[in-house]
Design a protein around this motif. Structure first.
Motif, PDB file in Angstrom:
ATOM      1  N   LEU A  56       1.306  -5.640 -10.608  1.00  0.00           N
ATOM      2  CA  LEU A  56       2.200  -4.776  -9.830  1.00  0.00           C
ATOM      3  C   LEU A  56       2.245  -5.207  -8.370  1.00  0.00           C
ATOM      4  O   LEU A  56       1.210  -5.517  -7.782  1.00  0.00           O
ATOM      5  CB  LEU A  56       1.720  -3.325  -9.915  1.00  0.00           C
ATOM      6  CG  LEU A  56       1.751  -2.712 -11.317  1.00  0.00           C
ATOM      7  CD1 LEU A  56       1.069  -1.346 -11.303  1.00  0.00           C
ATOM      8  CD2 LEU A  56       3.185  -2.593 -11.812  1.00  0.00           C
ATOM      9  N   PRO A  57       3.428  -5.183  -7.763  1.00  0.00           N
ATOM     10  CA  PRO A  57       3.495  -5.444  -6.318  1.00  0.00           C
ATOM     11  C   PRO A  57       2.798  -4.301  -5.567  1.00  0.00           C
ATOM     12  O   PRO A  57       2.764  -3.168  -6.059  1.00  0.00           O
ATOM     13  CB  PRO A  57       4.997  -5.465  -6.031  1.00  0.00           C
ATOM     14  CG  PRO A  57       5.685  -4.899  -7.219  1.00  0.00           C
ATOM     15  CD  PRO A  57       4.730  -4.932  -8.370  1.00  0.00           C
ATOM     16  N   PRO A  58       2.246  -4.596  -4.402  1.00  0.00           N
ATOM     17  CA  PRO A  58       1.433  -3.611  -3.665  1.00  0.00           C
ATOM     18  C   PRO A  58       2.143  -2.267  -3.469  1.00  0.00           C
ATOM     19  O   PRO A  58       1.525  -1.218  -3.674  1.00  0.00           O
ATOM     20  CB  PRO A  58       1.180  -4.292  -2.322  1.00  0.00           C
ATOM     21  CG  PRO A  58       1.383  -5.748  -2.583  1.00  0.00           C
ATOM     22  CD  PRO A  58       2.337  -5.876  -3.709  1.00  0.00           C
ATOM     23  N   ASP A  59       3.413  -2.294  -3.121  1.00  0.00           N
ATOM     24  CA  ASP A  59       4.094  -1.023  -2.826  1.00  0.00           C
ATOM     25  C   ASP A  59       4.207  -0.163  -4.072  1.00  0.00           C
ATOM     26  O   ASP A  59       4.211   1.062  -3.991  1.00  0.00           O
ATOM     27  CB  ASP A  59       5.481  -1.273  -2.209  1.00  0.00           C
ATOM     28  CG  ASP A  59       6.415  -2.005  -3.160  1.00  0.00           C
ATOM     29  OD1 ASP A  59       5.982  -3.012  -3.749  1.00  0.00           O
ATOM     30  OD2 ASP A  59       7.559  -1.554  -3.316  1.00  0.00           O
ATOM     31  N   VAL A  60       4.303  -0.809  -5.236  1.00  0.00           N
ATOM     32  CA  VAL A  60       4.380  -0.038  -6.475  1.00  0.00           C
ATOM     33  C   VAL A  60       2.993   0.448  -6.865  1.00  0.00           C
ATOM     34  O   VAL A  60       2.798   1.613  -7.224  1.00  0.00           O
ATOM     35  CB  VAL A  60       4.993  -0.891  -7.610  1.00  0.00           C
ATOM     36  CG1 VAL A  60       4.891  -0.168  -8.941  1.00  0.00           C
ATOM     37  CG2 VAL A  60       6.441  -1.232  -7.285  1.00  0.00           C
ATOM     38  N   ALA A  61       1.996  -0.438  -6.758  1.00  0.00           N
ATOM     39  CA  ALA A  61       0.623  -0.096  -7.120  1.00  0.00           C
ATOM     40  C   ALA A  61       0.173   1.146  -6.358  1.00  0.00           C
ATOM     41  O   ALA A  61      -0.516   2.016  -6.901  1.00  0.00           O
ATOM     42  CB  ALA A  61      -0.300  -1.270  -6.828  1.00  0.00           C
ATOM     43  N   GLU A  62       0.591   1.221  -5.124  1.00  0.00           N
ATOM     44  CA  GLU A  62       0.234   2.311  -4.222  1.00  0.00           C
ATOM     45  C   GLU A  62       0.696   3.682  -4.716  1.00  0.00           C
ATOM     46  O   GLU A  62       0.001   4.674  -4.572  1.00  0.00           O
ATOM     47  CB  GLU A  62       0.939   2.016  -2.893  1.00  0.00           C
ATOM     48  CG  GLU A  62       0.238   2.503  -1.681  1.00  0.00           C
ATOM     49  CD  GLU A  62       0.843   1.793  -0.475  1.00  0.00           C
ATOM     50  OE1 GLU A  62       1.983   2.149  -0.118  1.00  0.00           O
ATOM     51  OE2 GLU A  62       0.201   0.878   0.060  1.00  0.00           O
ATOM     52  N   THR A  63       1.937   3.709  -5.311  1.00  0.00           N
ATOM     53  CA  THR A  63       2.524   4.998  -5.704  1.00  0.00           C
ATOM     54  C   THR A  63       2.024   5.466  -7.058  1.00  0.00           C
ATOM     55  O   THR A  63       2.245   6.607  -7.439  1.00  0.00           O
ATOM     56  CB  THR A  63       4.065   4.894  -5.794  1.00  0.00           C
ATOM     57  OG1 THR A  63       4.402   4.029  -6.900  1.00  0.00           O
ATOM     58  CG2 THR A  63       4.661   4.345  -4.515  1.00  0.00           C
ATOM     59  N   LEU A  64       1.366   4.568  -7.809  1.00  0.00           N
ATOM     60  CA  LEU A  64       0.927   4.920  -9.163  1.00  0.00           C
ATOM     61  C   LEU A  64       0.024   6.135  -9.129  1.00  0.00           C
ATOM     62  O   LEU A  64      -0.873   6.235  -8.297  1.00  0.00           O
ATOM     63  CB  LEU A  64       0.154   3.765  -9.798  1.00  0.00           C
ATOM     64  CG  LEU A  64       0.955   2.669 -10.506  1.00  0.00           C
ATOM     65  CD1 LEU A  64      -0.006   1.752 -11.235  1.00  0.00           C
ATOM     66  CD2 LEU A  64       1.974   3.248 -11.450  1.00  0.00           C
ATOM     67  N   GLY A  65       0.249   7.054 -10.022  1.00  0.00           N
ATOM     68  CA  GLY A  65      -0.634   8.210 -10.154  1.00  0.00           C
ATOM     69  C   GLY A  65      -0.319   9.335  -9.194  1.00  0.00           C
ATOM     70  O   GLY A  65      -0.879  10.421  -9.299  1.00  0.00           O
ATOM     71  N   ARG A  66       0.610   9.115  -8.299  1.00  0.00           N
ATOM     72  CA  ARG A  66       0.988  10.215  -7.401  1.00  0.00           C
ATOM     73  C   ARG A  66       1.874  11.198  -8.154  1.00  0.00           C
ATOM     74  O   ARG A  66       2.667  10.799  -9.005  1.00  0.00           O
ATOM     75  CB  ARG A  66       1.750   9.673  -6.198  1.00  0.00           C
ATOM     76  CG  ARG A  66       0.834   8.882  -5.297  1.00  0.00           C
ATOM     77  CD  ARG A  66       1.456   8.731  -3.936  1.00  0.00           C
ATOM     78  NE  ARG A  66       0.690   7.769  -3.169  1.00  0.00           N
ATOM     79  CZ  ARG A  66       1.167   7.090  -2.140  1.00  0.00           C
ATOM     80  NH1 ARG A  66       2.413   7.281  -1.749  1.00  0.00           N
ATOM     81  NH2 ARG A  66       0.412   6.249  -1.481  1.00  0.00           N
TER      82      ARG A  66
END
Lengths: 351, 351
Positions: A56-66
């Motif tokens: 996953l690209p960082p910006d997507v990885a960041e939003t996971l689970g929110r």
């Protein structure tokens, strides 16, 4: 109320099997994320978390689970059914195989459509097992526009089921007609049976029986056509057994490549190499739409499923997801369900 | 002693149906006389005398009826079975239809081979009725090299019989193998079944059964091939049901024409028109060998019969007669009879 309906205004949700295909998971994940961004879609990435997450690209990885209705969700599964494994036994032994989990999301109403580049056999079987068939359909099938220069002509069935009976050919005709209505921009598609001659009475046993049924099916049946007609376009839906369709399709693909090779020899020294390459590459493309970049909607299953080619790269996955979204927007499965019911009613006692 | 043998040193005798075909009798008679001259053959012109006789060149007309073993003989018959007439009933009602008389000459040992450009249905049926089938063959069939650029690959069956069973496919394999031995210059031809995948276990019911039989037939069976492989050449004999072969063959012909039309558009203004025309004409020719100028030997009948295309002109008739003479010289029917017996013996109890 159908379990296939979806509240208006909410983004379309596509479940993507990240474990199946020659270029899984890298290209699948990349294509899915791009498709989600380009189409305003919610993407459910199905796969082994420790395999998929690093892609996953960082910006997507960041939003996971929110909790704020994320555009990309990771849904854990086991790996895909391996190449060569017996599909049914393996799917039974691996209840959380990636293709099964992907299809289950559609069945449970958590996704509006599924996309997989996994092996055809297990992917098809997972769809049938997890989602089930539409009423009155006894076998799932696939079809497509065979030649890109004749997008008005759809050939169905191309397999993987074979040894079709007349009733199956009628079902294929309904599915092809609905496909061309929803995806082909053809309000009232013509339907023909592929045969060994155009004259009434030609055809093998199954074709003869199917011709009789199609004549009173309410579909716009125009009779028998030959291989010549299939290549020349014109008829909207050409129906055949999956074995025949597969042989015809692969013959087209093979001949396209043979002609391209012949042209390269013939044009050497006549045309600049660059022009020859452009010409022959385009020829191979329009005679090999599936082989090169194609995805096939699976027809007859009670949900929208798109099977991407095993060799799919990120562009191919993106195209497959776009096709899945188009199926959802066009209400493909609901339209097909209604069309099947209408034909069933017209043919009455025969089934 | 077989009724098919012929005293050594005597000219080969070809019976030619002068009444069948789009260009009968003019082109048929002209082609037959030319073939007789070119090949040192005795020609038996079969037809309505008052129709055929006026077509003869003066030097040939002069020799007719002379006792000194003439190179051209006129054998009276009625006209051909008309287009669209039900073949069996019409052949029964017209015992001296031209195709029946032509075939009867072979049966009676008065000709070594027969050539007709008449309609496929009645011509085939006349051959079966008048000459009979080889022992162990339950249906006549036709095959040919599909692509002129791959003369090493012979596809059988192309119809007109369909709904083949596994045993028929085995017979086709023997006939194709014998054909490639006698006509294709291939001492030990490889044989494959056309299927929807190469892996063992693929194929419809009939193909699966045929694969089992072919595996112990003594033929050089190499397994299953797909449409791609058929187009790429390599395998010598590709076996399929006549319905499938017909669909594949006509798809090849149709796609050849479609690609030619596409090339004409693409090359407009890029290549001189003359070069483009030459290129596209050659493409149509090698993808349409039957349609344009082909003749097909009828396989499984107890005599040498060549079916010329209905549109045959004098050159096509001449080529068909040359092929018939080649069959006689190569002892095609005798070789086939022996090959069928050998396969039958190997497969033993299964028939």
């Amino acid at each position: 109320v159908s379990d296939l309906t979806r509240p208006r205004g909410t983004p379309i949700r596509i479940a993507v099997d990240c474990m199946g295909g020659d270029h899984a998971p890298e290209e699948i994940v990349a294509g899915a994320i791009e498709a989600g961004r380009a189409g305003g879609l919610d993407i459910l990435l199905v796969g082994v978390p420790e395999t998929v997450a690093p892609q996953l690209p960082p910006d997507v990885a960041e939003t996971l689970g929110r909790p704020s209705s994320p555009a990309v969700t990771l849904v854990p599964s086991d790996r895909a059914v391996p190449e060569g494994a017996p599909p049914l036994q393996t799917l039974r032994a691996m209840p959380n195989a990636s293709m099964s989990v992907t299809m289950r999301l559609v069945h449970e109403g958590r996704a509006d459509a599924a996309v997989s580049a996994g092996n055809t056999g297990p992917t098809l079987l997972a769809a049938i097992r997890e989602i089930g068939m539409l009423a009155g359909v006894r076998r799932a099938c696939v079809g497509r526009q065979v030649l890109e220069i004749h997008p008005e002509t759809f050939l169905i069935d191309l397999g993987p089921t074979i040894d079709s009976e007349a009733q199956h050919l009628v079902e294929f005709a309904v599915m092809g007609t609905t496909y061309m209505r929803v995806f082909g921009g053809t309000p009232d598609p013509t339907v023909a049976l592929l045969s060994n001659g155009r004259e009434p009475g030609k055809g093998n046993k199954v074709v003869k029986q199917a011709a009789e049924l199609l004549g009173r099916s309410g579909l716009r049946f125009v009779g028998l056509v030959e291989g010549h007609d299939l290549m020349a376009g014109g008829v909207n839906v050409v129906v055949c057994d999956g074995f025949v369709g597969n042989a015809v399709l692969k013959t087209v693909e093979g001949l396209g490549r043979e002609v391209a090779a012949w042209l390269r020899r013939e044009l050497a020294g006549v045309l600049p190499l660059e022009l020859t390459n452009d010409l022959t590459n385009r020829l191979v493309e329009w005679t090999n739409p599936i082989e090169l970049h194609g995805s096939l909607p699976l027809l007859g299953v009670r949900g929208n499923v798109v099977m991407a080619h095993g060799a799919s790269d990120r562009q191919a996955i993106q195209a497959a997801i776009a096709q899945a979204a188009e199926a959802v927007r066009g209400g493909f499965v609901e339209t097909l369900r209604a069309a099947l019911a209408e034909t069933r009613e017209r043919l009455g006692g025969t089934r």
